[in-house]
Design a protein around this motif. Sequence first.
Motif, PDB file in Angstrom:
ATOM      1  N   ILE B  63       1.522   7.149  10.225  1.00 51.56           N
ATOM      2  CA  ILE B  63       1.675   6.873   9.053  1.00 51.56           C
ATOM      3  C   ILE B  63       2.459   8.051   8.041  1.00 51.56           C
ATOM      4  O   ILE B  63       2.040   9.037   8.330  1.00 51.56           O
ATOM      5  CB  ILE B  63       0.297   6.448   8.079  1.00 51.56           C
ATOM      6  N   GLU B  64       3.646   7.834   7.971  1.00 54.66           N
ATOM      7  CA  GLU B  64       4.703   8.781   7.314  1.00 54.66           C
ATOM      8  C   GLU B  64       4.693   9.784   8.250  1.00 54.66           C
ATOM      9  O   GLU B  64       4.799  10.974   7.747  1.00 54.66           O
ATOM     10  CB  GLU B  64       4.193   9.190   5.813  1.00 54.66           C
ATOM     11  N   GLY B  65       4.948   9.342   9.571  1.00 48.59           N
ATOM     12  CA  GLY B  65       5.285  10.576  10.638  1.00 48.59           C
ATOM     13  C   GLY B  65       3.957  11.396  11.126  1.00 48.59           C
ATOM     14  O   GLY B  65       4.011  12.210  11.876  1.00 48.59           O
ATOM     15  N   ARG B  66       2.718  10.855  10.439  1.00 48.74           N
ATOM     16  CA  ARG B  66       1.649  11.904  10.727  1.00 48.74           C
ATOM     17  C   ARG B  66       0.672  10.834  11.650  1.00 48.74           C
ATOM     18  O   ARG B  66      -0.007   9.798  10.990  1.00 48.74           O
ATOM     19  CB  ARG B  66       0.753  12.232   9.706  1.00 48.74           C
ATOM     20  N   SER B  67       0.168  11.332  12.637  1.00 52.90           N
ATOM     21  CA  SER B  67      -0.947  10.374  13.473  1.00 52.90           C
ATOM     22  C   SER B  67      -2.166  10.585  12.656  1.00 52.90           C
ATOM     23  O   SER B  67      -2.878  11.465  12.269  1.00 52.90           O
ATOM     24  CB  SER B  67      -1.125  11.215  14.955  1.00 52.90           C
ATOM     25  N   VAL B  68      -2.883   8.969  12.548  1.00 54.65           N
ATOM     26  CA  VAL B  68      -4.061   9.212  11.505  1.00 54.65           C
ATOM     27  C   VAL B  68      -5.111   8.643  12.581  1.00 54.65           C
ATOM     28  O   VAL B  68      -6.193   8.156  12.069  1.00 54.65           O
ATOM     29  CB  VAL B  68      -3.657   8.152  10.558  1.00 54.65           C
ATOM     30  N   VAL B  69      -4.701   8.535  13.912  1.00 55.10           N
ATOM     31  CA  VAL B  69      -5.582   7.625  14.797  1.00 55.10           C
ATOM     32  C   VAL B  69      -7.160   8.271  14.882  1.00 55.10           C
ATOM     33  O   VAL B  69      -7.897   7.581  15.256  1.00 55.10           O
ATOM     34  CB  VAL B  69      -5.049   7.426  16.221  1.00 55.10           C
ATOM     35  N   LYS B  70      -7.290   9.818  14.740  1.00 52.87           N
ATOM     36  CA  LYS B  70      -8.499  10.307  14.684  1.00 52.87           C
ATOM     37  C   LYS B  70      -9.336  10.598  13.304  1.00 52.87           C
ATOM     38  O   LYS B  70     -10.214  10.926  13.456  1.00 52.87           O
ATOM     39  CB  LYS B  70      -8.257  11.758  15.209  1.00 52.87           C
ATOM     40  N   LYS B 152      -2.504   3.789  -4.782  1.00 54.61           N
ATOM     41  CA  LYS B 152      -1.340   4.101  -4.370  1.00 54.61           C
ATOM     42  C   LYS B 152      -1.310   4.318  -2.789  1.00 54.61           C
ATOM     43  O   LYS B 152      -0.911   5.453  -2.406  1.00 54.61           O
ATOM     44  CB  LYS B 152      -0.823   5.183  -5.204  1.00 54.61           C
ATOM     45  N   PRO B 153      -1.776   3.750  -2.059  1.00 56.71           N
ATOM     46  CA  PRO B 153      -1.916   3.931  -0.372  1.00 56.71           C
ATOM     47  C   PRO B 153      -0.533   3.902   0.158  1.00 56.71           C
ATOM     48  O   PRO B 153       0.382   3.099  -0.357  1.00 56.71           O
ATOM     49  CB  PRO B 153      -2.576   2.850  -0.022  1.00 56.71           C
ATOM     50  N   ALA B 154      -0.294   4.455   1.328  1.00 60.82           N
ATOM     51  CA  ALA B 154       0.958   4.652   1.816  1.00 60.82           C
ATOM     52  C   ALA B 154       1.328   3.155   2.564  1.00 60.82           C
ATOM     53  O   ALA B 154       2.416   2.818   2.599  1.00 60.82           O
ATOM     54  CB  ALA B 154       0.953   5.733   2.904  1.00 60.82           C
ATOM     55  N   VAL B 155       0.181   2.549   2.965  1.00 60.32           N
ATOM     56  CA  VAL B 155       0.125   1.196   3.654  1.00 60.32           C
ATOM     57  C   VAL B 155      -0.886   0.564   3.076  1.00 60.32           C
ATOM     58  O   VAL B 155      -2.287   0.962   3.126  1.00 60.32           O
ATOM     59  CB  VAL B 155       0.132   1.197   5.257  1.00 60.32           C
ATOM     60  N   THR B 184       6.013  -2.851  -7.068  1.00 56.98           N
ATOM     61  CA  THR B 184       5.353  -1.536  -6.622  1.00 56.98           C
ATOM     62  C   THR B 184       5.997  -1.059  -5.374  1.00 56.98           C
ATOM     63  O   THR B 184       5.935   0.283  -5.418  1.00 56.98           O
ATOM     64  CB  THR B 184       4.084  -1.693  -6.408  1.00 56.98           C
ATOM     65  N   GLY B 185       6.769  -1.664  -4.795  1.00 57.24           N
ATOM     66  CA  GLY B 185       7.756  -1.346  -3.470  1.00 57.24           C
ATOM     67  C   GLY B 185       6.533  -0.700  -2.457  1.00 57.24           C
ATOM     68  O   GLY B 185       7.040  -0.126  -1.577  1.00 57.24           O
ATOM     69  N   LEU B 186       5.380  -1.430  -2.502  1.00 49.80           N
ATOM     70  CA  LEU B 186       4.197  -0.773  -1.437  1.00 49.80           C
ATOM     71  C   LEU B 186       4.644  -1.609  -0.058  1.00 49.80           C
ATOM     72  O   LEU B 186       5.210  -2.491   0.069  1.00 49.80           O
ATOM     73  CB  LEU B 186       2.954  -1.447  -1.772  1.00 49.80           C
ATOM     74  N   THR B 187       4.222  -0.757   0.790  1.00 50.19           N
ATOM     75  CA  THR B 187       4.198  -1.354   2.368  1.00 50.19           C
ATOM     76  C   THR B 187       3.056  -1.912   2.557  1.00 50.19           C
ATOM     77  O   THR B 187       2.021  -1.372   2.302  1.00 50.19           O
ATOM     78  CB  THR B 187       4.309   0.212   3.364  1.00 50.19           C
ATOM     79  N   MET B 188       3.341  -3.012   3.149  1.00 52.19           N
ATOM     80  CA  MET B 188       2.008  -3.904   3.306  1.00 52.19           C
ATOM     81  C   MET B 188       1.948  -4.498   4.635  1.00 52.19           C
ATOM     82  O   MET B 188       2.967  -5.099   5.274  1.00 52.19           O
ATOM     83  CB  MET B 188       1.914  -5.382   2.377  1.00 52.19           C
TER      84      MET B 188
END
Lengths: 279, 345
Positions: B63-70, B152-155, B184-188
């Motif tokens: 998400i936004e280029g950063r791994s969040v899987v862990k 205001k989540p990124a996704v 809001t321009g949010l990614t959904m």
Amino acid sequence: MSKSMKMGMLGLILVIPSFLLLFVIVVIPIALSFVESLRNEAGGFDLSRYQFLFTDKAMRSNIIFTLKVTVVSCLIVLIVSYSLAVYMRFSSGRLVDLIRKTYMIPIFIPGVIATYGLINLLGNHGWLSRFLLLIGITLPRIIFDEKGIIIANLWFNIPFTAMLLSSALAGIPNSVLESAKDVGAGRLRVFFQIVFPLSYKTFLVAATFVFMGVIGSFTAPFLVGPNAPQMLGVSMEQVFGVFQEREQAAAIAFFTFLLCSVLGYFYIRSMVKDETARS
Amino acid sequence: MSIQLSIRDLSKRYKTGEGVSGISLDVNKGELITLLGPSGCGKTTVLRSIGGFLEPDSGDILIEGRSVVKLPPEKRPTSMVFQGYNLWPHMTIYDNLAFGLKIRKMPKAEIRSAVEEVLRLVRLPGAEKKYPSQLSGGQQQRIAVARSLLLKPAVLLLDEPFSALDAKLRHEMREELREIQTETGLTMVFVTHDQEEALSLSDRIVVMNHGHIEQIAAPQDIYDAPETLYVAEFIGKMNFLKGGAQGDKLVVGRMEFPNAKHLTGEVVVAVRPEDIILEPGTSQAAGLPGTIKQMMILGHYAEVSIDLGDHGIIRAFQPRDKVKELQLGQSVNATFNKVIAYSNN
């Protein structure tokens, strides 16, 4: 007769049997006990029986002893039961399966048998004491002591309380907890702000049940309690059966009822408050 | 346009054998993408993996280029709107909305104004002191959306959020969600099994089946040019007939169409009901002769079933005026405006 009136009559008819039952087995005996507790030695009416309850040294220590055993038992039962229920709700594995299958067993063992079992296990000449002596440890006095009554109370109350609390926790959907995690709540916050508030009503019910059960208990305090001080239930039996003082026994009974009523009042008040806020 | 969410070769298998495998997907910033498929296709598994509620067996989620899987759910820059609203019943609407902001240690005054603003956005101003049980299903779901929007989540992840609502309310909520997304321009990322919902809401649709992606495309492209036979069957109504590929032509009865996919041998020809033209009587020129078996008036159009003999029964949508010329048992000639062909393997 209008339809709404007919429905009202039907409702009343349905309520009458349970009301009558409550009246005959609860309200009338309490009222009779109260009237009897007011009768003094000269045959008149006053508060001398209650005065004796609070001025007699032995009776006062019985009350303090009863409250102490009740509060300590309630605290331990609720803490252990809630911990067990939380563990069974949120964990998995062999140990959890084993606990789920076995924690109800004490409910199916008659009280007298369980109490004699405890005497055999924890008494001065019980097998735990004999086993510990082999390795040089002397078991402290448990039976014929308040510790014995508390342990018996744990045995009698933990399974049912854990069952009540387990069903309350099972009613909280995982998704409600997930949505709390989703907005950033850690484990402790999820527990204290979501899990506990959503199960506290049942927690209050359980606390009321345990309190009333312990404060009015007889079998365990009679069999494993000390000679003095005594739990109020044992004292009541002695005053009634041995000393043949019906009026004094009635005063103890009414006082015990008042103690339970205080808890009942707080329980009902919190329920009503909750309902009013959400309606 | 920058990539906000990237799923790379995601796999998750359950003990039952179900799950997903080899899911790769890029979602652009400000895009509303829908995972669409039947129950058990793996769409919720993908969504829950993004939200951190499921640990994938392999693959990565950025998400936004950063791994969040862990990361656990509470540490991810995502927020999920659940199927069953999941408001906390013991808290007021204000407390429900402010919960996440308090965790983020936002000052009280800012929380209050943020809550008021989001309640206006979801058209529920003044609901702060109410409890969830005092709101209708639609209102509760709006609060659930508001709770996520506040963070205001990124996704923003939405797991069949409108499935418990009635048809009219569902339609209204779709429009409102689209408005909110535009504002809001949010990614959904939206999960649904309702194709109408997917077609009306999405910038792009991901059609899933048996744990893998069948097609990713804009709604119109999914409808007009389904890439696989499964997508053609799943999206909208479709008729299937046997046809043949001969060089650069597709032949269906006496009709010929361009063989754009360069297929060979026997093919399955798919035609939308609205692409069928019915003419009373029989014609030797083109089309397939048939007999009208059934006619159902469905408001502004009618669905007509035609028995084409060896080609089976097809359904055609016809304008109301056209239906007046048709009768049950009447012989008609069916011609197709356009067809989509699939290999018969």
